[in-house]
Design an enzyme around this catalytic site. Structure first.
Site, short mmCIF file in Angstrom:
data_model
loop_
_atom_site.label_atom_id
_atom_site.label_comp_id
_atom_site.label_asym_id
_atom_site.label_seq_id
_atom_site.Cartn_x
_atom_site.Cartn_y
_atom_site.Cartn_z
N HIS A 32 -2.07 -5.44 1.71
CA HIS A 32 -3.37 -6.10 1.55
C HIS A 32 -3.10 -7.46 0.92
O HIS A 32 -2.21 -7.59 0.08
CB HIS A 32 -4.28 -5.31 0.61
CG HIS A 32 -5.42 -6.13 0.09
ND1 HIS A 32 -6.57 -6.32 0.82
CD2 HIS A 32 -5.55 -6.87 -1.05
CE1 HIS A 32 -7.38 -7.13 0.13
NE2 HIS A 32 -6.79 -7.46 -1.01
N LYS B 295 0.81 -1.21 0.00
CA LYS B 295 0.00 0.00 0.00
C LYS B 295 0.85 1.28 0.00
O LYS B 295 2.05 1.24 0.28
CB LYS B 295 -0.94 -0.03 1.20
CG LYS B 295 -1.98 -1.13 1.12
CD LYS B 295 -2.86 -1.10 2.36
CE LYS B 295 -3.96 -2.14 2.33
NZ LYS B 295 -4.76 -2.07 3.57
N ARG C 172 2.89 -6.53 9.08
CA ARG C 172 2.19 -5.39 9.68
C ARG C 172 2.77 -5.02 11.05
O ARG C 172 2.82 -3.84 11.39
CB ARG C 172 0.70 -5.68 9.77
CG ARG C 172 0.03 -5.62 8.40
CD ARG C 172 -1.44 -5.93 8.48
NE ARG C 172 -2.11 -5.70 7.22
CZ ARG C 172 -3.12 -6.44 6.79
NH1 ARG C 172 -3.59 -7.43 7.53
NH2 ARG C 172 -3.68 -6.18 5.63
N PHE D 13 -16.40 4.34 6.45
CA PHE D 13 -14.96 4.45 6.19
C PHE D 13 -14.59 4.23 4.73
O PHE D 13 -13.42 4.30 4.36
CB PHE D 13 -14.18 3.46 7.07
CG PHE D 13 -14.65 2.04 6.96
CD1 PHE D 13 -14.16 1.20 5.97
CD2 PHE D 13 -15.60 1.54 7.85
CE1 PHE D 13 -14.60 -0.11 5.85
CE2 PHE D 13 -16.04 0.22 7.74
CZ PHE D 13 -15.54 -0.60 6.74
N THR E 153 -5.14 -7.15 10.68
CA THR E 153 -5.38 -5.83 10.10
C THR E 153 -4.78 -4.71 10.94
O THR E 153 -4.22 -3.76 10.41
CB THR E 153 -6.90 -5.60 9.91
OG1 THR E 153 -7.41 -6.66 9.11
CG2 THR E 153 -7.18 -4.28 9.23
N TYR F 115 -12.43 -2.19 -3.10
CA TYR F 115 -13.11 -2.14 -1.79
C TYR F 115 -14.63 -2.18 -1.93
O TYR F 115 -15.35 -1.72 -1.03
CB TYR F 115 -12.69 -0.88 -1.04
CG TYR F 115 -11.30 -0.94 -0.47
CD1 TYR F 115 -10.90 -1.99 0.36
CD2 TYR F 115 -10.37 0.05 -0.74
CE1 TYR F 115 -9.63 -2.04 0.90
CE2 TYR F 115 -9.09 0.02 -0.20
CZ TYR F 115 -8.74 -1.03 0.62
OH TYR F 115 -7.47 -1.08 1.16
N GLU G 245 -9.74 -9.69 -7.52
CA GLU G 245 -8.78 -8.61 -7.32
C GLU G 245 -7.69 -8.61 -8.39
O GLU G 245 -7.26 -7.54 -8.84
CB GLU G 245 -8.18 -8.71 -5.91
CG GLU G 245 -9.21 -8.41 -4.85
CD GLU G 245 -8.75 -8.70 -3.43
OE1 GLU G 245 -7.62 -9.22 -3.24
OE2 GLU G 245 -9.53 -8.42 -2.50
N ARG H 256 -1.50 -14.30 4.23
CA ARG H 256 -2.27 -13.65 5.29
C ARG H 256 -1.60 -13.83 6.64
O ARG H 256 -1.56 -12.90 7.46
CB ARG H 256 -3.72 -14.14 5.27
CG ARG H 256 -4.44 -13.62 4.01
CD ARG H 256 -5.88 -14.00 3.94
NE ARG H 256 -6.68 -13.37 4.96
CZ ARG H 256 -7.11 -12.10 4.93
NH1 ARG H 256 -6.77 -11.32 3.90
NH2 ARG H 256 -7.86 -11.62 5.88
N ASN I 126 -1.94 0.18 7.20
CA ASN I 126 -1.42 -1.12 7.63
C ASN I 126 -0.53 -1.81 6.60
O ASN I 126 -0.34 -3.01 6.65
CB ASN I 126 -2.55 -2.02 8.11
CG ASN I 126 -3.57 -2.31 7.03
OD1 ASN I 126 -3.37 -1.99 5.86
ND2 ASN I 126 -4.66 -2.92 7.43
#
Length: 133
Positions: free
Chosen positions: A116, A10, A103, A58, A92, A50, A127, A86, A113
């Site tokens: 993704h 990100k 993270r 949010f 998260t 998203y 995605e 993951r 964070n």
């Protein structure tokens, strides 16, 4: 089972020059980079990414965050890649992530964070079509 998954490094991580450090974690753990690109996400791409959060309070913050500066989109391949990535990423919220997860090491906050990762084969396919059309 060998799987392909999508990862986004990100904007906060790209801004802090963490691309290489994050890639090392994935490769060190036996995942192979199949595709990678640095991209300025459009509002449309971020909204598609998203989509499940559309209408939530949010949502606009998520879209703004993903479009504020370049990000790196990756396709990784490996045995059980989705669950492995993951686990490597951590939860998260970086403060709740296990030590030495991406993270925990690099995340700034729940909102920034760092990474993704797709949460299922279906999400990974959807995605990948957004980021690698």
């Amino acid at each position: 089972m060998t799987e392909k998954t999508l990862v986004l490094i990100k904007p906060d991580a790209v801004e802090r020059n963490l691309i290489g450090s994050i890639l090392v974690e994935y490769e060190r753990n036996g995942l192979k980079v199949l595709d990678m690109k640095l991209i300025n996400a459009s509002t449309e791409m971020a909204e598609q990414h998203y989509a499940e959060h559309s209408g939530k309070p949010f949502f606009n913050r998520l879209v703004s965050y993903l479009t504020r500066s370049p990000l790196v989109a990756l396709v990784l391949k490996g045995e059980n890649a989705i669950s492995r990535v993951r686990a490597l990423n951590g939860t998260t919220d970086p403060e709740d992530s296990q030590d030495n997860t991406i993270r925990a090491l690099y995340g700034l906050s729940m909102a920034e964070n760092t990474v993704h990762a797709s949460d299922s084969l279906e999400s990974a396919t959807r995605e990948r079509s957004i980021w690698f059309s």
